[in-house]
Design an enzyme around this catalytic site. Structure first.
Site, short mmCIF file in Angstrom:
data_model
loop_
_atom_site.label_atom_id
_atom_site.label_comp_id
_atom_site.label_asym_id
_atom_site.label_seq_id
_atom_site.Cartn_x
_atom_site.Cartn_y
_atom_site.Cartn_z
N ASP A 199 125.87 -25.80 45.53
CA ASP A 199 124.50 -25.60 45.92
C ASP A 199 124.26 -25.78 47.48
OD1 ASP A 199 121.86 -25.40 45.86
OD2 ASP A 199 121.46 -27.59 45.08
N HIS B 84 120.98 -19.37 48.77
CA HIS B 84 121.15 -18.50 49.87
C HIS B 84 120.09 -17.60 49.97
CE1 HIS B 84 123.61 -16.37 52.87
NE2 HIS B 84 123.14 -15.43 52.30
N GLU C 56 123.52 -17.62 45.89
CA GLU C 56 122.26 -16.33 46.27
C GLU C 56 121.83 -16.14 45.24
OE1 GLU C 56 121.71 -12.26 49.26
OE2 GLU C 56 123.72 -12.90 48.10
#
EC number: 3.2.1.4
Length: 539
Positions: A513, A468, A522
């Site tokens: 993932d 992310h 993230e």
């Protein structure tokens, strides 16, 4: 994609140094294993695993294959008589150097306000961003020109507290392991005089200085837009109005601490910059003195970006007093430190919300006279915490210090912070008692974990590929920016993807993932920074 638990052999996918312990984790019952030389295809080592046991965090039955006595450099894999096999890995002397460089280089990729040129950024280049002066929230006519610094995470917010934690980790790494930073990254500022780690930290420190309120000396908590942009927005395309949130005591305390620390570290290289850092620190300290009690920060009503709120500011004040005392030797800071040490907060943690450990380390490793009852109390507390972590490591199936309930948002930060604490405890005690346990955390990060993945982009045979991270999503490049540490498994299921796909997973396997799973995948500057510290010990 979501990650299934890999019922096979997991290893550090980067490899093992020749003289280190070399242990793989195998799912299932005890059995024989073989070490295979990739070049010849021959088995060069055979052994029996240790006794199998249940691992509470992963929900797996695991056993360990120890091949520490094999020291011949080369590329290898492991096999069992049950048909299991591992990824390839290296045995050699320089297995961690490239990853260490990439983890440090990641901070350049987080830079805000300048062009990331192809010369330094390669295919991940992009344009300058977020250069418009920011509105001081609640004061529509007042603006602050706070360009620069690092984007905090997968979004484009910039936050003083987390930034201070990241810089502190890097400066400590440089202070304690200077030989790990002799090679150029390189950066635009590389000059062959000051190490690039300090050039990179200075880029963030100068942004922080722009965040100090010129009127009061307090420090604005953060700089963001009102809300996050779309997930594929490149930095230079994020053109919404910028706002600085109000001054907070936590930001001001962190700022006073990190500027005092910087004054000490940069003094041999740039006396003018070091002097400016100290003056800024002292001004922030005076704000803290004038505001002994201050409301905890909360997002203003219209701002829905990351809050980084905190329950108290005693730990940040404690850290600030410790750094100012260490840098200046002035007794007023020593007195304040002793008074703050009497308050109830964690004095060993190294997280953005609990900064007490930085104050304790600064005090105990100071050149100032600290042979006192307080110093002994703090030393005992730190070593006790390290032994508690070590006890968890010895019971964990994968050798790390996380209990099942600690697989929270950013669990890899805990993994790395606690490895960092183990190394710092050794430094305080002048031992190497915890070195191998800290290295086990590195093995976990690079693949010896329940999902069999390397949690660092670009490194290992099965690295994270869809973090992310907006630049990695929006730049049109197949591979993500390298050297980014993913947040890791999170039992909290705190995003829609995790709630739909990870329900029922064991804590250490609650990972996906995918870009959408921001609560597991993230990236942030303060997950990279302790990774740099810990790897610095081993390069």
């Amino acid at each position: 994609m979501e990650q299934e638990i890999r019922k096979t052999i997991v290893v550090n996918q980067l490899g093992y140094r020749t003289t280190d312990s070399k242990i793989a984790v195998i799912s299932g019952e005890s059995r024989s294993f073989r070490l295979i030389n990739k070049t010849t295809g021959e088995a060069v080592w055979e052994g029996l695993t240790g006794t199998a046991r249940e691992d509470a965090s992963s929900g797996l039955t695991v056993c360990r294959a120890d091949f520490s006595d094999w020291k011949l450099a080369g590329v290898y894999s492991l096999e069992t008589d049950g048909g299991q096999s591992s990824d390839l890995f290296v045995i050699g002397e320089d297995v961690y150097e490239a990853a260490h460089q990439a983890l440090l280089k990641a901070f350049y990729f987080f830079r805000c306000g300048i062009d990331l040129e192809e010369t330094y950024a390669g295919e991940w280049k992009h344009g300058k961003c977020h250069l418009t002066p920011a509105i001081v929230y609640g004061e529509d006519e007042r603006r602050v020109d706070a360009w620069g610094g690092w984007h905090d995470a997968g979004d484009y917010g910039k936050y003083v507290g987390p930034g201070a934690k990241a810089v502190a980790d890097l400066l400590l790494a440089y202070e304690y392991y200077p030989d790990a930073f002799t090679k150029a990254v390189p950066l635009p500022e590389t000059d062959g005089v000051m190490p690039d780690a300090l050039h990179e930290c200075r880029y963030e420190l100068e942004w922080m200085q722009r965040m100090q309120d010129t009127e009061s000396g307090g420090v604005f908590h953060k700089l963001t837009t009102l809300r996050f942009p779309a997930p594929d927005t490149m930095p230079e395309e994020d053109n919404d109005e910028l706002y600085v949130s109000p001054v907070s005591a936590t930001a001001t305390g962190c700022y006073a601490a990190i500027m005092a620390m910087a004054a000490r570290v940069y003094e041999p290289f740039d006396q003018a910059f070091a002097s400016g850092c100290l003056s800024a620190s002292e001004r922030a300290w005076e704000w803290l003195v004038r505001h002994p009690e201050y409301p905890c920060f909360r997002n203003p009503p219209e701002i829905v970006t990351g809050e980084y709120g905190d329950k108290q500011d005693a730990d940040e004040r404690y850290w600030a007093a410790a750094e100012l005392y260490r840098t200046t030797g002035e007794e007023r800071y020593h007195t304040a430190f002793r008074q703050l040490a009497e308050l109830a907060f964690d004095k060993c943690e190294l997280g953005w919300a609990d900064m007490g450990g930085y104050g304790t380390i600064s005090y105990l490793l100071s050149e100032r006279e600290t042979n006192s009852d307080l110093a002994e109390q703090l030393r005992t507390g730190l070593l006790s915490r390290a032994e508690q972590l070590a006890a968890v490591c010895r019971q964990d199936g994968f050798g790390i210090s996380l209990r099942p309930e600690q697989y929270i948002w950013g669990s890899n930060m805990l993994v790395l912070n606690q490895a960092m604490l183990l190394l710092l405890a050794d430094r305080v005690a002048q031992t190497t008692a915890y070195e191998n346990l800290a290295l086990d955390h590195i093995h976990y990060l690079f693949g010896r974990n329940a999902v069999g993945m390397s949690y660092v982009t670009g490194f290992g045979s099965r690295p994270v590929r869809h973090p992310h991270h907006r630049p990695s999503e929006g730049d049109g490049v197949d591979e993500p920016v390298p050297g980014l540490v993913s947040g890791g498994p999170n039992l909290g299921l705190q995003d829609e993807y995790a709630r739909e796909h990870l329900k029922g997973r064991a804590p250490a396997a609650a990972f996906a993932d995918v870009m959408e799973s921001y609560s597991t995948n993230e990236v942030t500057i303060y997950w990279n920074s302790p990774a740099v510290f810990v790897l610095s010990h081993f390069v």
